[in-house]
Design a protein around this motif. Structure first.
Motif, PDB file in Angstrom:
ATOM      1  N   ARG A  70      -4.229   5.536  22.199  1.00  0.00           N
ATOM      2  CA  ARG A  70      -4.422   4.537  21.156  1.00  0.00           C
ATOM      3  C   ARG A  70      -4.695   5.197  19.800  1.00  0.00           C
ATOM      4  O   ARG A  70      -4.103   4.836  18.777  1.00  0.00           O
ATOM      5  CB  ARG A  70      -5.612   3.658  21.582  1.00  0.00           C
TER       6      ARG A  70
ATOM      7  N   TYR B 295      -0.579   2.288   6.085  1.00  0.00           N
ATOM      8  CA  TYR B 295      -0.447   1.024   6.825  1.00  0.00           C
ATOM      9  C   TYR B 295       0.876   0.294   6.614  1.00  0.00           C
ATOM     10  O   TYR B 295       0.905  -0.796   6.040  1.00  0.00           O
ATOM     11  CB  TYR B 295      -1.653   0.124   6.537  1.00  0.00           C
ATOM     12  N   PRO B 296       1.960   0.908   7.073  1.00  0.00           N
ATOM     13  CA  PRO B 296       3.258   0.225   7.006  1.00  0.00           C
ATOM     14  C   PRO B 296       3.372  -0.817   8.121  1.00  0.00           C
ATOM     15  O   PRO B 296       2.367  -1.156   8.747  1.00  0.00           O
ATOM     16  CB  PRO B 296       4.253   1.362   7.203  1.00  0.00           C
ATOM     17  N   PHE B 297       4.569  -1.291   8.349  1.00  0.00           N
ATOM     18  CA  PHE B 297       4.869  -2.359   9.317  1.00  0.00           C
ATOM     19  C   PHE B 297       4.223  -3.677   8.899  1.00  0.00           C
ATOM     20  O   PHE B 297       3.831  -4.486   9.721  1.00  0.00           O
ATOM     21  CB  PHE B 297       4.433  -1.961  10.748  1.00  0.00           C
ATOM     22  N   ARG B 298       4.075  -3.832   7.602  1.00  0.00           N
ATOM     23  CA  ARG B 298       3.527  -5.083   7.077  1.00  0.00           C
ATOM     24  C   ARG B 298       4.323  -5.480   5.829  1.00  0.00           C
ATOM     25  O   ARG B 298       4.755  -4.635   5.060  1.00  0.00           O
ATOM     26  CB  ARG B 298       2.057  -4.900   6.675  1.00  0.00           C
TER      27      ARG B 298
ATOM     28  N   LEU C  35       0.842  -1.206   0.000  1.00  0.00           N
ATOM     29  CA  LEU C  35       0.000   0.000   0.000  1.00  0.00           C
ATOM     30  C   LEU C  35       0.870   1.246   0.000  1.00  0.00           C
ATOM     31  O   LEU C  35       0.527   2.257  -0.598  1.00  0.00           O
ATOM     32  CB  LEU C  35      -0.869   0.035   1.260  1.00  0.00           C
TER      33      LEU C  35
ATOM     34  N   MET D 179       1.516   5.981  13.467  1.00  0.00           N
ATOM     35  CA  MET D 179       2.218   4.817  12.896  1.00  0.00           C
ATOM     36  C   MET D 179       1.682   4.438  11.525  1.00  0.00           C
ATOM     37  O   MET D 179       2.429   4.002  10.654  1.00  0.00           O
ATOM     38  CB  MET D 179       2.133   3.610  13.847  1.00  0.00           C
ATOM     39  N   SER D 180       0.392   4.614  11.323  1.00  0.00           N
ATOM     40  CA  SER D 180      -0.163   4.157  10.048  1.00  0.00           C
ATOM     41  C   SER D 180       0.166   5.115   8.899  1.00  0.00           C
ATOM     42  O   SER D 180      -0.093   4.807   7.740  1.00  0.00           O
ATOM     43  CB  SER D 180      -1.678   3.955  10.154  1.00  0.00           C
TER      44      SER D 180
ATOM     45  N   GLU E  21      10.857   2.462  15.694  1.00  0.00           N
ATOM     46  CA  GLU E  21       9.441   2.388  16.063  1.00  0.00           C
ATOM     47  C   GLU E  21       9.088   0.965  16.455  1.00  0.00           C
ATOM     48  O   GLU E  21       9.765   0.039  16.031  1.00  0.00           O
ATOM     49  CB  GLU E  21       8.579   2.840  14.883  1.00  0.00           C
ATOM     50  N   PRO E  22       8.055   0.771  17.237  1.00  0.00           N
ATOM     51  CA  PRO E  22       7.098   1.758  17.753  1.00  0.00           C
ATOM     52  C   PRO E  22       7.576   2.482  19.021  1.00  0.00           C
ATOM     53  O   PRO E  22       6.875   3.347  19.531  1.00  0.00           O
ATOM     54  CB  PRO E  22       5.869   0.896  18.076  1.00  0.00           C
TER      55      PRO E  22
ATOM     56  N   LEU F 169      -1.542   7.018  18.468  1.00  0.00           N
ATOM     57  CA  LEU F 169      -0.519   6.071  18.022  1.00  0.00           C
ATOM     58  C   LEU F 169      -0.898   5.486  16.663  1.00  0.00           C
ATOM     59  O   LEU F 169      -0.069   5.371  15.759  1.00  0.00           O
ATOM     60  CB  LEU F 169      -0.346   4.954  19.064  1.00  0.00           C
ATOM     61  N   CYS F 170      -2.173   5.155  16.521  1.00  0.00           N
ATOM     62  CA  CYS F 170      -2.639   4.591  15.254  1.00  0.00           C
ATOM     63  C   CYS F 170      -2.464   5.605  14.132  1.00  0.00           C
ATOM     64  O   CYS F 170      -1.933   5.298  13.062  1.00  0.00           O
ATOM     65  CB  CYS F 170      -4.108   4.175  15.372  1.00  0.00           C
TER      66      CYS F 170
END
Ligand SMILES: Cc1cc2nc3c(=O)[nH]c(=O)nc-3n(C[C@H](O)[C@H](O)[C@H](O)COP(=O)(O)OP(=O)(O)OC[C@H]3O[C@@H](n4cnc5c(N)ncnc54)[C@H](O)[C@@H]3O)c2cc1C
Ligand code: SF4
Lengths: 155, 595
Positions: free
Chosen positions: B427, B370-373, B187, B434-435, B408-409, B430-431
């Motif tokens: 929450r 939406y990284p970290f994937r 993405l 990070m996203s 991160e995180p 953070l979302c």
């Protein structure tokens, strides 16, 4: 079962912003509670439970939030402990409490195997840390999202 | 202590080093019926499924040092790896700048923790002097290597798209396909592809588009229907696992399912071959080549075998071979040759050490990406890999990271804690943060420079008495000016087109980086793990260490393979080229036998 388990869990709901069903689902509630009890020792943990029970007794969510913000977090005694609990939930590790906190509480400096040292308590602590879940991702090396999933919106 | 041969056996070929280059050579040579001994300095733990799993456990519970590529692998003071805070320091850094790359000394080598990006070099990269008056021409052209690129791509298992690479100037024979289709683009990639569609930059009066292109990588993806007979190779622990990348997002430092290629796979396949003539001896550190003073031929290899990792005890051994192949990587090959007093009339041995200086740029996208994937790099901004600007400064490419920001995180969590955030607000923030994290890793070409070199010093040895690599290293203006162009011209264009909030911050220097100052700009640079040069190939004995077949000019039965033989580095990560060169050398070794 720990008689204060419910108290602990409900307080964790307040500080993490996650409902108890999610926290239970991580499988680390008991581990985290035990860690906290080991770090604080019997006298301090009793005081801690008393304090958080006064928070949880408030029926209104915004009142609870206000109490945490105005009373718990600024407390020199328990503020650093609560901050560490947030770290434990979100990052999956416990950070050694600072020297001035130890002086104030007369708690000993943790040794290399003591609960109070900086450490990742278990593999599950790492795997279940809330940060990645919050970002709708997953911790590196665990809970893979499946071939090609990264090219689509997360579930 | 002079060790005598304790082997009844004399091997046809002795290979030093069980990384990808040694493994590919071992497989090809042993399959042709030659007896091959592979000496490996590190342990063979990674071959053991239980031990491999223990690396994963270690990775989960190691905390702050998790970020280091060598982190999950057990420290080994008997065969040190560089830049690993868990073991004794290895490199002796003389400066003026630090050489900030590492490698792993363990069977499987650095591919255990590499990222797997597997680009071919561009044809023009082999002729930099002719095209741009910079660097040195190779003694061979792209076309000499093309067939071996194909062989390497199939041996290693690369997923990629031919057309996209061809558009960058890479030449393929008609109808060629990579064994697997390109890795699905993330993405994050799709965001940049949309936003940079019409973006271009001006470099010295010429416009260049900022093209986002999918990345060839050594990871299992969907087999190409036209790649007849290709099956992705799974984990050495269990072949049914790892046949597709499943998005563990930990490729460096380790892929839990081995969907990413590592050299263990090649070694396992070679060992499985019926009547194999391959023998692997691990925990055996080659310390010296023995040379016949009259004939100049290498008679064999002296090595130190240790039974307990980290203890100063070893047994000195010697083994004879008709041909000796050094595949211990650019730095270790140089150390071993220097330690052996190998004849080098060119004075180039150990010199021209190169890497890709690496600059990290980061920001927040205007929308969630939406990284970290997924695997880290599935695309890059590839259109600045070549152009007339190379007369003035280096070419570069910018890999698009799928893993958000470095650190991160923890970074975001600590910043929210610092602002006394908790609960739902914590929450949500953070979302949101990070996203939206995006990061580009700019990998910059470096020219060969004789002063960037590996030497040895008898006063600097490890616990087994083997030499530590002593490194002189610096970045020159050619690379640093390119870094400035990336930071001042390219990045702002990307930021503008993509609506990114630029959060790049060079005010502090994170661990593993160093601060440099160029054209009035201060920024941080780190290494890429790309060890190139040190035993360059060439046309003549007075200008190079090895010939075009990677054979030592002075010692007719000594081959020195891997990225150390490369003359220039270009902008592609070097392993695929090193692998192609190694396969070519293996073919030549077999050819001399036939002759
Ligand atoms: C973090 C990181 C990411 C990377 N990502 C990429 C990428 O995406 N794409 C890419 O192309 N490249 C990448 N690289 C580089 C890549 O890993 C190396 O180019 C490649 O693995 C080198 O293979 P090799 O076989 O030449 O050497 P190595 O893999 O270093 O293997 C050498 C082997 O020789 C052994 N050895 C060393 N000394 C001795 C001795 N004296 N006696 C016996 N054995 C010895 C070692 O233990 C080791 O097993 C990366 C590197 C790093 C550090
Ligand atoms: S993303 Fe995961 S499964 Fe894929 S190669 Fe990387 S670590 Fe392996």
């Amino acid at each position: 079962m720990n008689p204060k388990r419910h108290t602990f869990l409900e307080f964790c709901v307040e500080i993490t912003g996650y409902p108890s069903v999610v926290l239970e689902g991580t499988g680390v509630v008991d581990l985290n509670q035990q860690l906290l009890e080991d770090v604080l020792g019997s006298t301090l943990i009793a005081k801690f439970y008393l304090l958080i029970e006064t928070v949880l007794a408030l029926s209104d969510a915004s009142e609870r939030e206000k109490r945490i913000r105005e009373t718990v977090l600024p407390s020199p005694l328990f503020g650093p402990v609560v901050t560490n609990l947030i770290r434990l939930w979100y990052l999956g590790y416990w950070r050694e409490l600072p020297d001035d906190w130890r002086q104030m509480t007369s708690r000993p400096k943790p040794g290399p195997t003591d609960a109070g040292r900086t450490h990742v308590p278990s593999e599950l602590s790492y795997i279940e840390q809330l940060s990645y879940r919050t970002a709708r991702a997953h911790p590196p090396g665990a809970k893979p999202t499946g071939f090609g999933s990264w090219s689509r919106q997360p579930l | 202590m002079q060790a005598e041969s304790d082997d009844q056996k004399k091997f046809d070929v002795i290979i030093v080093g069980g990384g990808v280059c040694g493994a590919l050579a071992a497989k090809k040579i042993s399959a042709a019926g030659k007896s091959v001994l592979l000496l490996e300095a590190g342990t063979k733990e990674a071959m053991d499924p239980g031990q491999y799993d223990s690396f994963i456990s270690r990775y989960y519970t190691m905390g702050a040092t998790r970020g280091s590529p060598n982190g999950p692998y057990p420290p080994n003071n008997s065969a040190l790896s560089p830049n690993d805070s868990n073991q004794d320091p290895y490199f002796v850094q003389v400066g003026p700048q630090q050489f900030l790359s590492d490698y792993l000394r363990m069977l499987g080598g650095t591919t255990l923790h590499w990222q797997g990006t597997s680009l071919r070099m561009l044809p023009v990269d082999f002729e930099m002097q002719t095209a741009y008056g910079r660097g040195t021409n190779w003694p061979i052209t792209y076309d000499h290597l093309e067939r071996f690129y194909r062989e390497a791509e199939w041996e290693i298992g690369i997923c990629a798209n031919v057309e996209e690479q061809a558009n960058l100037g890479v030449r393929f024979p008609p109808d060629y396909v990579y064994p697997m289709e390109k890795m699905p683009q993330s993405l994050v990639d799709q965001f940049f592809m949309r936003k940079l569609d019409h973006a271009e930059v001006d470099l010295f009066g010429k416009p260049y588009p900022l093209k986002v292109v999918s990345m060839p990588v050594a990871r299992n993806a969907t087999p190409n229907l036209r790649a007849t007979g290709y099956t992705p190779v799974g984990s050495t622990a269990d072949e049914s696992v790892g046949q597709r990348c499943q998005g563990n997002s930990s490729c460096s430092p380790l892929c839990p399912v081995q969907a990413k290629y590592n050299a263990l796979k090649t070694l396992a396949a070679a060992l499985k071959t019926k009547d194999t003539h391959l023998e692997i001896r691990s925990q055996c550190v080659a310390s010296k080549l023995r040379v016949n003073a009259c004939s100049g031929r290498v008679t064999g290899v002296e090595y130190k075998e240790y039974s307990v990792r980290g203890k100063a005890e070893y047994t000195a051994k010697f083994v004879e071979g008709k041909v000796v192949v050094l595949a211990a990587n650019a730095i270790e090959n140089a150390v071993l040759m220097l330690a052996s007093g190998v004849v080098d009339d060119s004075g180039q041995l150990g010199r021209n050490l190169m890497d890709h200086p690496f600059v990290v740029l980061r920001g927040l996208a205007p929308e969630p990406v939406y990284p970290f994937r997924g695997p880290d790099i599935t695309s890059g901004v590839e259109s600045l890999r070549d152009g007339r600007f190379r007369e003035k400064h280096a070419a570069f490419r910018a890999g698009i990271s799928n893993w958000g920001w470095v650190g991160e995180p923890t970074g975001s969590v600590e910043s929210l804690i610092g602002r006394s955030q908790f609960g739902k607000a914590f929450r949500e923030q953070l979302c949101d943060r990070m996203s939206r994290m995006v990061r580009l890793g700019v990998m910059i070409e470096q020219l060969p420079d004789a002063d960037n070199r590996v030497t040895i010093d008898p006063a600097r040895t490890d616990i087994l008495g083997n030499y530590l690599p002593v490194l002189n290293y610096k970045y020159d203006d050619y690379s640093l000016d390119a870094a400035v162009a990336a930071i001042r011209t390219v990045w702002p264009t990307i930021v503008k087109h993509a609506g990114i909030e630029d959060t790049t911050d060079f005010s502090s220097v994170p661990g593993g980086s160093q601060s440099v100052f160029q054209q009035g700009l201060r920024f941080n640079v780190t290494g890429s793990g790309h060890l190139v040069g040190t035993h360059r190939m060439g046309h003549s004995a007075d200008s190079s260490v090895v010939d075009t077949e990677l054979r030592s000019w002075a010692h007719g039965n000594l081959y020195v393979i891997g990225s150390g033989s490369m003359v220039t580095i270009g902008t592609s990560n070097p392993t695929l080229t090193a692998a192609a060169l190694s396969l070519r050398a293996a073919e030549n070794i077999l050819k001399t036998w036939r002759e």
